[in-house]
Design a protein around this motif. Structure first.
Motif, PDB file in Angstrom:
ATOM      1  N   GLY A  45      29.479  42.832  42.987  1.00  0.00           N
ATOM      2  CA  GLY A  45      30.232  42.481  42.263  1.00  0.00           C
ATOM      3  C   GLY A  45      31.978  42.456  42.023  1.00  0.00           C
ATOM      4  O   GLY A  45      32.141  42.862  43.341  1.00  0.00           O
ATOM      5  N   GLU A  46      33.000  41.809  40.862  1.00  0.00           N
ATOM      6  CA  GLU A  46      33.918  42.094  41.421  1.00  0.00           C
ATOM      7  C   GLU A  46      35.010  43.558  41.235  1.00  0.00           C
ATOM      8  O   GLU A  46      36.357  43.543  42.371  1.00  0.00           O
ATOM      9  CB  GLU A  46      34.782  41.128  40.271  1.00  0.00           C
ATOM     10  N   GLU A  47      33.749  44.651  41.431  1.00  0.00           N
ATOM     11  CA  GLU A  47      34.164  46.068  41.691  1.00  0.00           C
ATOM     12  C   GLU A  47      33.416  46.596  42.688  1.00  0.00           C
ATOM     13  O   GLU A  47      33.893  47.660  42.854  1.00  0.00           O
ATOM     14  CB  GLU A  47      33.751  46.752  40.568  1.00  0.00           C
ATOM     15  N   GLY A  48      33.339  45.536  43.978  1.00  0.00           N
ATOM     16  CA  GLY A  48      32.517  46.169  44.795  1.00  0.00           C
ATOM     17  C   GLY A  48      31.455  46.862  45.138  1.00  0.00           C
ATOM     18  O   GLY A  48      31.240  47.216  46.138  1.00  0.00           O
ATOM     19  N   LEU A  49      31.078  46.616  44.396  1.00  0.00           N
ATOM     20  CA  LEU A  49      29.501  46.893  43.901  1.00  0.00           C
ATOM     21  C   LEU A  49      28.565  46.229  44.641  1.00  0.00           C
ATOM     22  O   LEU A  49      28.804  44.625  43.696  1.00  0.00           O
ATOM     23  CB  LEU A  49      29.317  48.527  42.892  1.00  0.00           C
ATOM     24  N   VAL A  50      27.606  46.913  45.177  1.00  0.00           N
ATOM     25  CA  VAL A  50      26.065  46.346  45.255  1.00  0.00           C
ATOM     26  C   VAL A  50      25.396  45.725  44.058  1.00  0.00           C
ATOM     27  O   VAL A  50      24.914  47.307  43.335  1.00  0.00           O
ATOM     28  CB  VAL A  50      25.510  46.417  46.215  1.00  0.00           C
ATOM     29  N   HIS A  51      25.153  44.633  43.761  1.00  0.00           N
ATOM     30  CA  HIS A  51      24.455  44.556  42.822  1.00  0.00           C
ATOM     31  C   HIS A  51      22.708  43.593  43.031  1.00  0.00           C
ATOM     32  O   HIS A  51      23.051  42.353  43.803  1.00  0.00           O
ATOM     33  CB  HIS A  51      24.894  43.297  41.507  1.00  0.00           C
ATOM     34  N   ILE A  52      21.598  44.289  42.022  1.00  0.00           N
ATOM     35  CA  ILE A  52      20.403  42.842  42.521  1.00  0.00           C
ATOM     36  C   ILE A  52      19.750  42.770  41.389  1.00  0.00           C
ATOM     37  O   ILE A  52      20.001  43.122  40.330  1.00  0.00           O
ATOM     38  CB  ILE A  52      19.015  44.519  42.982  1.00  0.00           C
ATOM     39  N   GLN A  53      19.783  41.231  41.593  1.00  0.00           N
ATOM     40  CA  GLN A  53      19.658  41.112  39.558  1.00  0.00           C
ATOM     41  C   GLN A  53      18.283  40.355  39.836  1.00  0.00           C
ATOM     42  O   GLN A  53      18.161  39.561  40.569  1.00  0.00           O
ATOM     43  CB  GLN A  53      20.649  39.738  38.993  1.00  0.00           C
ATOM     44  N   ILE A 124      30.386  50.560  50.057  1.00  0.00           N
ATOM     45  CA  ILE A 124      30.755  50.022  49.207  1.00  0.00           C
ATOM     46  C   ILE A 124      32.071  49.821  49.209  1.00  0.00           C
ATOM     47  O   ILE A 124      32.294  49.823  50.582  1.00  0.00           O
ATOM     48  CB  ILE A 124      31.037  51.405  48.546  1.00  0.00           C
ATOM     49  N   ASP A 125      32.415  47.969  49.389  1.00  0.00           N
ATOM     50  CA  ASP A 125      33.048  47.431  50.023  1.00  0.00           C
ATOM     51  C   ASP A 125      34.581  47.584  48.417  1.00  0.00           C
ATOM     52  O   ASP A 125      34.304  46.159  47.936  1.00  0.00           O
ATOM     53  CB  ASP A 125      32.829  45.812  50.022  1.00  0.00           C
ATOM     54  N   MET A 228      31.252  70.850  51.086  1.00  0.00           N
ATOM     55  CA  MET A 228      32.563  70.513  50.613  1.00  0.00           C
ATOM     56  C   MET A 228      33.626  69.267  51.491  1.00  0.00           C
ATOM     57  O   MET A 228      33.932  68.717  51.568  1.00  0.00           O
ATOM     58  CB  MET A 228      33.222  72.295  51.033  1.00  0.00           C
ATOM     59  N   GLU A 229      32.372  69.998  52.893  1.00  0.00           N
ATOM     60  CA  GLU A 229      33.067  68.914  53.689  1.00  0.00           C
ATOM     61  C   GLU A 229      32.248  67.326  53.254  1.00  0.00           C
ATOM     62  O   GLU A 229      33.002  66.145  53.392  1.00  0.00           O
ATOM     63  CB  GLU A 229      32.237  69.072  55.281  1.00  0.00           C
ATOM     64  N   LEU A 230      30.948  67.175  52.310  1.00  0.00           N
ATOM     65  CA  LEU A 230      31.043  65.996  52.172  1.00  0.00           C
ATOM     66  C   LEU A 230      31.386  65.794  50.713  1.00  0.00           C
ATOM     67  O   LEU A 230      31.695  64.284  50.567  1.00  0.00           O
ATOM     68  CB  LEU A 230      29.047  66.155  51.316  1.00  0.00           C
ATOM     69  N   LEU A 231      31.621  67.175  49.856  1.00  0.00           N
ATOM     70  CA  LEU A 231      32.536  66.337  48.850  1.00  0.00           C
ATOM     71  C   LEU A 231      34.354  65.791  49.536  1.00  0.00           C
ATOM     72  O   LEU A 231      34.403  64.912  48.505  1.00  0.00           O
ATOM     73  CB  LEU A 231      32.618  67.587  47.868  1.00  0.00           C
ATOM     74  N   GLN A 232      34.384  65.583  49.866  1.00  0.00           N
ATOM     75  CA  GLN A 232      35.484  65.497  50.904  1.00  0.00           C
ATOM     76  C   GLN A 232      35.655  64.011  51.543  1.00  0.00           C
ATOM     77  O   GLN A 232      37.312  63.860  51.564  1.00  0.00           O
ATOM     78  CB  GLN A 232      36.492  66.694  51.344  1.00  0.00           C
ATOM     79  N   SER A 233      34.197  63.449  51.967  1.00  0.00           N
ATOM     80  CA  SER A 233      34.538  63.068  53.197  1.00  0.00           C
ATOM     81  C   SER A 233      34.853  61.196  52.295  1.00  0.00           C
ATOM     82  O   SER A 233      34.809  61.393  51.180  1.00  0.00           O
ATOM     83  CB  SER A 233      32.997  62.562  53.646  1.00  0.00           C
ATOM     84  N   PRO A 234      35.473  60.520  53.389  1.00  0.00           N
ATOM     85  CA  PRO A 234      35.597  59.177  52.591  1.00  0.00           C
ATOM     86  C   PRO A 234      35.016  58.471  51.677  1.00  0.00           C
ATOM     87  O   PRO A 234      34.743  58.009  50.637  1.00  0.00           O
ATOM     88  CB  PRO A 234      36.303  58.600  53.812  1.00  0.00           C
ATOM     89  N   PRO A 235      33.056  58.463  52.496  1.00  0.00           N
ATOM     90  CA  PRO A 235      32.221  57.092  52.021  1.00  0.00           C
ATOM     91  C   PRO A 235      32.175  58.094  50.189  1.00  0.00           C
ATOM     92  O   PRO A 235      31.505  57.552  49.284  1.00  0.00           O
ATOM     93  CB  PRO A 235      31.024  58.498  52.686  1.00  0.00           C
ATOM     94  N   ARG A 237      34.264  59.912  48.008  1.00  0.00           N
ATOM     95  CA  ARG A 237      35.319  60.103  47.089  1.00  0.00           C
ATOM     96  C   ARG A 237      34.599  58.209  46.804  1.00  0.00           C
ATOM     97  O   ARG A 237      35.761  57.892  45.772  1.00  0.00           O
ATOM     98  CB  ARG A 237      36.860  60.052  48.404  1.00  0.00           C
ATOM     99  N   GLN A 238      35.318  57.440  48.467  1.00  0.00           N
ATOM    100  CA  GLN A 238      34.529  55.739  47.975  1.00  0.00           C
ATOM    101  C   GLN A 238      33.267  55.740  45.990  1.00  0.00           C
ATOM    102  O   GLN A 238      33.808  55.060  45.763  1.00  0.00           O
ATOM    103  CB  GLN A 238      34.879  55.563  48.683  1.00  0.00           C
ATOM    104  N   GLN A 239      32.792  56.817  46.595  1.00  0.00           N
ATOM    105  CA  GLN A 239      31.704  56.394  45.173  1.00  0.00           C
ATOM    106  C   GLN A 239      31.363  56.641  44.516  1.00  0.00           C
ATOM    107  O   GLN A 239      31.999  56.234  43.576  1.00  0.00           O
ATOM    108  CB  GLN A 239      30.570  56.557  46.131  1.00  0.00           C
ATOM    109  N   VAL A 240      32.474  57.733  44.521  1.00  0.00           N
ATOM    110  CA  VAL A 240      33.476  58.724  43.230  1.00  0.00           C
ATOM    111  C   VAL A 240      33.942  57.929  41.894  1.00  0.00           C
ATOM    112  O   VAL A 240      34.112  57.550  41.249  1.00  0.00           O
ATOM    113  CB  VAL A 240      33.846  59.850  43.206  1.00  0.00           C
ATOM    114  N   ASP A 241      34.952  57.562  42.996  1.00  0.00           N
ATOM    115  CA  ASP A 241      35.637  55.903  42.484  1.00  0.00           C
ATOM    116  C   ASP A 241      35.405  55.532  41.879  1.00  0.00           C
ATOM    117  O   ASP A 241      35.862  54.487  40.910  1.00  0.00           O
ATOM    118  CB  ASP A 241      36.790  56.007  43.288  1.00  0.00           C
ATOM    119  N   SER A 242      34.466  54.810  42.854  1.00  0.00           N
ATOM    120  CA  SER A 242      33.727  53.744  42.356  1.00  0.00           C
ATOM    121  C   SER A 242      32.728  53.900  40.765  1.00  0.00           C
ATOM    122  O   SER A 242      32.708  52.961  39.878  1.00  0.00           O
ATOM    123  CB  SER A 242      32.833  52.538  43.100  1.00  0.00           C
ATOM    124  N   PHE A 243      31.793  54.914  40.958  1.00  0.00           N
ATOM    125  CA  PHE A 243      31.316  55.403  39.639  1.00  0.00           C
ATOM    126  C   PHE A 243      32.999  55.275  38.167  1.00  0.00           C
ATOM    127  O   PHE A 243      32.569  55.069  37.306  1.00  0.00           O
ATOM    128  CB  PHE A 243      30.547  56.045  40.178  1.00  0.00           C
TER     129      PHE A 243
END
Length: 295
Positions: A45-53, A124-125, A228-235, A237-243
């Motif tokens: 989608g335009e927000e960079g998330l993967v959709h299945i339709q 996530i892109d 804590m390392e997981l919570l600070q990892s870029p992937p 953080r990207q998913q949290v921002d995306s959500f």
């Protein structure tokens, strides 16, 4: 469903995979095939998330749309079925979507299944900077732009120094954040990433049992440091921002989290209130059982 119903779903900007398949639905304990000719489409989608339709091929209308995060779901053949039946099974809840293959060559099903899982689990892109300017605010910087340079920072610092963040703290923070521009963000620019900052999570680690969150983590042994390392990892953080993005834009089905859309709004604060209410109800329902066990 007419063609105007497609407006209910976000536009797909990039089609990753398409194949012909009908959908199926549950009738009691049986899975019944919808006889219509269908198409399964996987795209971004335009927000960079993967959709299945799922689309009805005869009318070219989208009837189902699911956002799938990496490692959230698996697409596999149903072994108990005699036909070419496949299931999209979510790991985070009890959602199950059944499909029956309509591609002419059954010997290509296995390779197609691998492709589906490959595309569903891509990282996530996010949109490029140029695309973000077109779509609106930059997800990663919205909080910093909308929260005042002194007020917001001082309030969050005050919360983190006094212990684990509570809903009352969030309400106090938001009440002191003024609107920015004519169309103010109801959350004052606050995203889920701001709630999951190390300085707010660390105090919780002293009282939180990892067993309580083990079912929501990848398999393996976890220590507080690794969490804590997981919570600070870029992937992550990207998913949290995306959500946060899909939550605030209303591009998500709140019912999959047990949230009643008619009672709560598409805001971070309202979502946190819904989770708090859900936890309270679960705790209250467990108490009688615990009392019975003790007696």
């Amino acid at each position: 469903m007419d063609s105007s119903d497609t407006e209910l779903f976000p536009a797909i900007q990039e089609v990753l995979l398409e194949f012909r398949a009908g959908k199926m639905h549950m009738e009691g304990t049986r899975v019944v095939a919808d006889p219509r000719k269908g198409l399964v489409r996987i795209g971004r989608g335009e927000e960079g998330l993967v959709h299945i339709q799922w689309l009805d091929r005869s009318s070219n209308t989208i009837e189902d749309d699911q956002i799938v995060f990496p490692e959230e779901a698996v697409f596999e053949k149903v072994g108990q079925a005699s036909g070419r039946v496949y299931i999209l099974k979510f790991q985070t809840d009890d959602r199950k979507c059944f499909f029956w293959m309509q591609e002419p060559r059954a010997d290509e099903d296995e390779e197609l299944c691998k492709s589906v899982n490959l595309y569903l689990n891509q990282p996530i892109d996010f949109p490029t900077e140029e695309e973000e300017n077109t779509l609106g605010e930059d997800i990663s910087s919205r909080a910093g732009d909308l929260v005042g340079p002194s007020t917001g920072a001082e309030l969050i610092s005050d919360v983190s120094s006094s212990g684990p963040v509570k809903l009352s703290d969030l309400q106090r923070i938001l009440s002191n954040i003024g609107p920015s521009g004519e169309a103010a963000d109801p959350d004052g620019g606050l995203g889920l990433g701001d709630i999951l900052k190390p300085e707010l999570i660390l105090p919780l680690m002293e009282s939180l049992s990892l067993e309580q969150v083990a079912s929501h983590l990848p398999e393996g042994q976890w220590s507080p440091e690794e969490l804590m390392e997981l919570l600070q990892s870029p992937p992550f953080r990207q998913q949290v921002d995306s959500f946060t993005y899909v939550l605030k834009t209303g591009q998500i089905d709140l019912t999959q989290f047990g949230v009643d859309p008619s009672k709560y709004k598409f805001t971070v604060l309202s979502f946190l209130e819904a989770l708090e209410d859900s936890v309270a109800k679960t705790s209250n329902s467990d108490e009688p059982m615990q009392d019975a066990e003790e007696s």
